[in-house]
Design an enzyme around this catalytic site. Structure first.
Site, mmCIF file in Angstrom:
data_model
loop_
_atom_site.group_PDB
_atom_site.id
_atom_site.type_symbol
_atom_site.label_atom_id
_atom_site.label_comp_id
_atom_site.label_asym_id
_atom_site.label_seq_id
_atom_site.Cartn_x
_atom_site.Cartn_y
_atom_site.Cartn_z
ATOM 1 N N ASP A 1 0.878 -1.178 0.000
ATOM 2 C CA ASP A 1 0.000 0.000 0.000
ATOM 3 C C ASP A 1 0.909 1.220 0.000
ATOM 4 O OD1 ASP A 1 -2.270 1.816 0.456
ATOM 5 O OD2 ASP A 1 -3.335 -0.021 0.991
ATOM 6 N N GLU B 1 -10.119 2.818 -5.035
ATOM 7 C CA GLU B 1 -9.751 4.193 -4.712
ATOM 8 C C GLU B 1 -8.662 4.769 -5.617
ATOM 9 O OE1 GLU B 1 -10.983 4.394 -0.081
ATOM 10 O OE2 GLU B 1 -8.939 3.729 -0.425
ATOM 11 N N HIS C 1 -3.055 3.238 -4.551
ATOM 12 C CA HIS C 1 -2.448 2.710 -3.318
ATOM 13 C C HIS C 1 -1.057 2.136 -3.586
ATOM 14 C CE1 HIS C 1 -5.774 3.090 -0.439
ATOM 15 N NE2 HIS C 1 -6.569 2.910 -1.472
HETATM 16 C C1 ACM Z 1 -10.765 -0.266 0.738
HETATM 17 O O1 ACM Z 1 -11.159 -0.157 1.898
HETATM 18 N N1 ACM Z 1 -10.181 0.759 0.130
HETATM 19 C C2 ACM Z 1 -10.926 -1.489 -0.011
#
Ligand code: ACM
Ligand code: ZN
Length: 757
Positions: A187, A338, A278
């Site tokens: 991440d 995201e 991410h």
């Molecule tokens: C997430 O909580 N962005 C999958």
């Protein structure tokens, strides 16, 4: 001469009241089986996995009891005083049967996995504590899971967990028959898996300076007097320049070790390398991966990989080639959540890709990237899972959707209608990184995984459910286990047991035996909340504090001077009577002294609030004024523009009120007899209740649904009532009023407002 002495303690009885509840448990007539060191474990066939199962059971008994068992291949003849492990290929792979009679125990599985689950049932049925003699009543158990995907996710990026900590989590998953460990390995805040071709991913990407997430853990540690929120000292290293960096990563050898550890426990690992968003820990360390080599945050999320650059795609394939070689399983997880697409709109490479591929825009560019990667996975024999954003811009026929966005409920009907499998992980209640108030055990347990709004064909595409632990606020092993347990038991039963058999109260009763076991295994679970009192408890003469806890081992201590209860504070051993106002702070401790949550229970001595001398002509119901209020405290609602007035039979959000909501509900409450009344005010966000101008319930803060329960002594007759409430996007407001006997009063009989004249 050698003297052999054996001591035989009184037999301790096993109980089959376990979690998750088996499909059928049928107690049999006849004598029980007595398990002791004279018992032997035998297994049929030459399957290595069965042999490993036999050893697993023997090791467990040796560690937790005084019973030491040998393990051998069966000799052919039926033998007495044995635990026999065998398979029956006609059964489903994960199914098992257990038969106990006075001669012994037979566990039959559809495969070694089924046998393993039979062993877990046996393990959980056995009493904890040192004994060399366990009595198991005659029984027949037949069992198999509801869902094939029973998952638990751990984020090892935001905070890092060692191999030993990951393996402990895997061990506990196995105990509760969960079978997929979703490992969030990368991440923005850290790259945790060694990739030989790109050493900087871990040399640099696994280490970072202390950040805001660390700071908020430290702040909370102090505020809650909780050492579990401190960052372990072995997660830091000092650079040549003298900087302290936080981090850690898994070498490929360590990954292989964890894979084999999980496999021995029937668990497949789903590795997630989150992309194209991410991904900062990669982008920061290799050039040419993002649109403008920009490292940092966009408007909401970090800048993503650039799907316009062939080199960025090459990087993704190379990384995944190494990952796939390490994880010999059906599924891989691409992330896909995201993604901030602003850069893509401005990037010449992205725009060229969009033109070349005939895509409509950046949404389709995201799905083009995801589909490219999926083709690559499929060519390597893998199936792809992605967070439910992978639907946007076009879902491929073969990907599996992990639904997490409660606010995008159409994801499930859309994906299943399209023929795709879905795994449920909606943030509420399945993000266990949220505290119990937001994701309670009961919400998890009662979650409907077969909604009637879907067709039978759509429901068949729901393949399971998973709990997710994001680690921004979870820096240590003990905090990690604390957030999972015991909630994960509710998830296990949801995933394993057929809905018709489930009953929350029954589950809650079975939890006690499991908590004893978890305690014995050293799991720092969250002690279930204390019951038996309110936030504010009113009395006119004497008040009595009664405290209940579902965990029989919990030690309850208290203070009355506002300080944090500690190991020296007085212990609650039974009801406490007070005749003066007393603010209790209660705190639970484990028998070993680990401190758990604190809760406030104020006992307040009051006279009856006198009723109003006279009231105007009244009509039923209450009157509510709506203000266009964007603020965050009830106090300031009247400073906002007025939107309109509504009359309703109860204290509720009138249907017309949307968007910025500040409500002031006014009226009269008719109290039927002198006594202490209980007011339970639930709101998302904040609220307060005043009676005759006195604050009775103060629930005035920005929050997810939160109920405050407070009492007030009131004289018979009419009293002024005022409820204030605020929220910004469709919240919750509910007021229940209970009489002195605890019976809920019908709003129609108690709420009034002045008639207009
Ligand atoms: C997430 O909580 N962005 C999958
Ligand atoms: Zn680009």
């Amino acid at each position: 001469m050698t003297m052999i002495t054996t001591t035989t303690s009184a037999a301790v009885k096993a109980s089959y009241d376990i979690v998750p509840l088996p499909a059928s448990v049928s107690m049999q007539k006849g004598e029980p089986f007595m398990l002791s060191s004279a018992t032997r474990i035998v297994y049929t066939g030459s399957d290595e996995a069965i042999k490993r199962n036999a050893k697993f059971l023997a090791d467990y008994l040796a560690q937790t009891t005084d019973i030491k068992l040998s393990t051998n291949a069966a000799s052919g003849k039926a033998q007495k005083n044995t635990i026999t492990l065998c398979t029956d290929s006609k059964m489903d792979e994960e199914a098992y049967r257990i038969s106990v009679d006075k001669k012994g125990i037979v566990i039959t599985g559809g495969s070694a996995k089924g046998v393993f689950y039979g062993i877990q049932t046996l393990r959980k049925s056995m009493p904890v504590g040192k004994t060399d003699n366990i009595e198991l009543s005659a029984v027949r158990i037949a069992d198999q899971p509801r869902f094939g995907y029973r998952g638990m996710m751990l984020d090892c990026s935001r905070h890092f967990f060692s191999v030993a900590e990951v393996e402990e989590a895997i061990d506990l998953m196995a105990l509760y028959k969960l079978n997929r460990f979703h490992w969030h390995l990368t991440d923005d805040q850290g790259w945790r898996i060694e990739i030989k071709k790109y050493p900087l991913l871990t040399e640099r990407g696994a280490w970072r300076k202390p950040n805001g997430q660390d700071a908020s853990c430290l702040y909370q540690a102090k505020k809650e007097d909780n050492p579990d929120l401190l960052l372990p000292s072995d997660r830091w290293r000092t650079t040549a320049e003298g900087d302290s960096l936080y981090g850690g990563f898994y070498t490929q050898d360590q990954i292989r070790e964890v894979v084999s550890y999980a496999a021995a426990r029937g668990i497949s690992i789903v590795p997630e390398i989150d992309m194209p968003g991410h991904c900062l820990s990669a982008i920061a360390n290799y050039e040419g991966l993002s649109c403008f080599d920009q490292v940092g945050w966009g408007k909401v999320f970090t800048s993503p990989l650039c799907p316009g650059k062939d080199a960025a795609l090459e990087f993704c394939r190379n990384v995944w080639s190494e990952v796939i070689a390490l994880f010999p399983y059906e599924y891989v997880h691409i992330g896909g959540d995201e993604g901030e697409k602003d850069n893509w709109r401005k990037c010449a490479d992205c725009q060229r890709r969009i033109a070349q591929q005939g895509l409509k825009g950046v949404e389709e560019l995201q799905s083009w990237f995801i589909h490219e990667m999926e083709r690559f996975f499929n060519a390597k024999g893998r199936r792809m899972i992605g967070w439910d954003e992978i639907i946007e811009g076009g879902l491929s026929k073969t990907s599996t959707v992990m639904w997490w966005r409660n606010w995008a409920p159409q994801s499930v009907p859309e994906a299943t209608a399209h023929g795709n499998d879905v795994i449920y992980t909606p943030a509420t209640p399945f993000y266990f990184s949220q505290n119990e108030e937001k994701s309670s055990m009961r919400q998890v347990y009662d979650y409907d995984l077969a909604p009637a709004s879907l067709s039978a064909a759509q429901r068949a595409h729901i393949i399971g459910v998973q709990a997710n632990l994001w680690a921004e606020g979870i820096p240590s092993r003990s905090r990690m286990l604390y957030m999972y347990f015991p909630r994960i038991l509710a998830l296990a039963e949801l995933a394993w047991t057929q809905p018709a058999q489930k009953d929350y109260d029954d589950f809650y009763g079975r939890l006690r035996q499991q908590l004893s076991m978890l305690n014995r295994l050293g799991v720092p679970y969250r002690i279930p909340s204390l019951d038996g009192f309110h936030n504010v408890n009113a009395f006119t003469d004497k008040g009595t504090l009664t405290v209940e806890c579902q965990d029989p081992q919990a030690v309850i201590r208290y203070t009355t001077d506002g300080t944090f209860p500690n190991a020296e504070s007085p212990r609650y051993v039974g009801p406490i009577t007070v005749d003066q106002t007393t603010p209790f702070t209660l705190r639970t401790f484990t028998p070993e002294g680990r401190a758990d949550e604190m809760v406030q229970a104020d006992f307040v001595k009051q006279g009856l609030l006198p009723a109003l001398q006279s009231v105007p002509a009244l009509n039923p119901g209450v009157k509510t004024d709506w203000y266009d209020f964007p603020g965050v405290t009830c106090r300031l609602i009247t400073t906002a523009p007025f939107n309109g007035s509504y009359t309703t039979p109860d204290v509720v959000i009138p249907e017309a009120c949307k968007g910025n909501i500040g409500l002031i509900t006014k009226g009269y409450i008719l109290i039927p007899e002198d006594g202490v009344y209980t007011f339970a005010l639930l709101s998302d966000d904040g609220s307060w209740l005043k009676i005759d101008g006195n604050i009775v319930v103060d629930n005035d803060r920005e929050q997810s649904p939160h109920e405050m329960v407070c009492q007030q002594a009131l004289a018979k007759g009419y009293h002024y009532l005022e409820v204030r409430y605020f929220d910004h996007n469709g919240g919750v407001l509910r007021l229940n009023v209970l009489d002195p006997q605890g019976k809920r009063l019908d709003p129609q009989t108690i709420f009034f407002h002045a008639a207009e004249n």
